[in-house]
Design a protein around this motif. Structure first.
Motif, PDB file in Angstrom:
ATOM      1  N   CYS A  64      57.653  30.757  -1.471  1.00 16.70           N
ATOM      2  CA  CYS A  64      58.295  29.715  -2.282  1.00 16.70           C
ATOM      3  C   CYS A  64      58.738  30.166  -3.675  1.00 16.70           C
ATOM      4  O   CYS A  64      59.539  29.492  -4.310  1.00 16.70           O
ATOM      5  CB  CYS A  64      57.366  28.504  -2.420  1.00 16.70           C
ATOM      6  N   CYS A  76      51.396  27.222  -0.513  1.00 12.29           N
ATOM      7  CA  CYS A  76      51.903  27.664   0.784  1.00 12.29           C
ATOM      8  C   CYS A  76      50.766  27.963   1.767  1.00 12.29           C
ATOM      9  O   CYS A  76      50.937  27.821   2.982  1.00 12.29           O
ATOM     10  CB  CYS A  76      52.779  28.908   0.627  1.00 12.29           C
ATOM     11  N   LEU A  86      60.428  20.348   2.828  1.00  9.91           N
ATOM     12  CA  LEU A  86      60.641  21.414   1.853  1.00  9.91           C
ATOM     13  C   LEU A  86      61.383  20.862   0.643  1.00  9.91           C
ATOM     14  O   LEU A  86      62.471  20.299   0.782  1.00  9.91           O
ATOM     15  CB  LEU A  86      61.437  22.552   2.487  1.00  9.91           C
ATOM     16  N   ILE A  95      57.731  23.205 -10.149  1.00 11.92           N
ATOM     17  CA  ILE A  95      56.865  22.800  -9.046  1.00 11.92           C
ATOM     18  C   ILE A  95      55.643  22.032  -9.548  1.00 11.92           C
ATOM     19  O   ILE A  95      55.247  21.017  -8.967  1.00 11.92           O
ATOM     20  CB  ILE A  95      56.443  24.029  -8.203  1.00 11.92           C
ATOM     21  N   ARG A 107      55.998  21.446   1.172  1.00 13.55           N
ATOM     22  CA  ARG A 107      56.012  22.742   0.498  1.00 13.55           C
ATOM     23  C   ARG A 107      57.281  22.872  -0.344  1.00 13.55           C
ATOM     24  O   ARG A 107      58.133  21.998  -0.335  1.00 13.55           O
ATOM     25  CB  ARG A 107      55.875  23.871   1.529  1.00 13.55           C
ATOM     26  N   TYR A 108      57.392  23.983  -1.060  1.00 11.20           N
ATOM     27  CA  TYR A 108      58.458  24.137  -2.054  1.00 11.20           C
ATOM     28  C   TYR A 108      59.270  25.406  -1.820  1.00 11.20           C
ATOM     29  O   TYR A 108      58.858  26.323  -1.113  1.00 11.20           O
ATOM     30  CB  TYR A 108      57.862  24.192  -3.463  1.00 11.20           C
ATOM     31  N   HIS A 109      60.422  25.439  -2.501  1.00 11.24           N
ATOM     32  CA  HIS A 109      61.232  26.654  -2.557  1.00 11.24           C
ATOM     33  C   HIS A 109      61.937  26.684  -3.907  1.00 11.24           C
ATOM     34  O   HIS A 109      62.820  25.858  -4.174  1.00 11.24           O
ATOM     35  CB  HIS A 109      62.266  26.700  -1.426  1.00 11.24           C
ATOM     36  N   ARG A 134      64.353  30.704   5.687  1.00 12.29           N
ATOM     37  CA  ARG A 134      63.184  29.854   5.957  1.00 12.29           C
ATOM     38  C   ARG A 134      63.532  28.731   6.924  1.00 12.29           C
ATOM     39  O   ARG A 134      62.744  28.390   7.801  1.00 12.29           O
ATOM     40  CB  ARG A 134      62.642  29.251   4.653  1.00 12.29           C
TER      41      ARG A 134
END
Length: 202
Positions: A64, A76, A86, A95, A107-109, A134
């Motif tokens: 991420c 993660c 996401l 974040i 979850r994050y990116h 991803r």
């Protein structure tokens, strides 16, 4: 002509280095440098060690982009989080405010910036390819865009949306509008417009 008295070269260099830190002006840099020189204990050495240790041990999460001590960050690695949601942010530092709300369990990116021709930031300078990879690799059902509501943020969001149109994934963005406790008189036109277009059913 009288020669102006200055600090020794080592202190001048320390002040110059401290001034490179964000939010540290000339007077603050001087005060910090003098405190380091005159400190009776080993606190300056502890700070120096902490800086060195952090620089050596912390890096970007391979997934991420958030801060991690291992290959992937704690977010993660958390098995209780939804793997199909996401949230895309501009910077890794974006974040934590989202995490503090406790409202998002996906979850994050982090992209590592936003497209900005004036600053010479092109799409290939960001973690957009990693995002597409991803989506192809993971079972993601929805991508939530949480980028800034400015020209560059909008351009970045639109660019990625165009890239992902053919993917079997829902594309959404966080709502924008009047902050909690805020009145209409303090909101600008863009905020009011976003609040109206992002209205929800009661």
């Amino acid at each position: 002509m009288l020669r102006r008295t200055e600090y020794p070269a080592a202190i001048r260099d320390l002040i110059a280095q401290l001034r490179q830190m964000p939010g540290v002006g000339p007077r603050s840099a001087e005060r910090i440098a003098l405190w380091m020189v005159r400190a009776r204990g080993d606190q300056p050495e502890q700070i120096a060690r902490a800086i060195t240790d952090t620089r050596q041990s912390i890096h970007a999460c391979n997934l991420c982009g958030f801060f991690a001590a291992d290959e992937i960050c704690e977010i993660c690695a958390d098995p209780s989080r939804s793997t199909d949601l996401l949230c895309v942010t501009e910077q890794p530092t974006d974040i934590l405010p989202l995490e503090k709300t406790g409202a998002f369990r996906g979850r994050y990116h982090a992209l590592g910036g936003k497209i900005s021709p004036l600053d010479h930031v092109a799409p290939e300078d960001l973690r957009i390819k990693e995002l597409v990879d991803r989506i192809d690799r993971e079972k993601i059902s929805e991508i939530i865009f949480a980028l800034a509501a400015d020209v560059e943020g909008e351009a970045t969001t639109n660019y990625i949306v165009d890239l992902l149109k053919s993917k079997p994934v829902a594309l959404t963005r966080i709502a924008r509008g009047i902050p909690a406790g805020g009145g209409l008189e303090s909101a600008d036109e863009l905020t009011l417009s976003a609040a109206l277009s992002g209205r929800t059913k009661l």
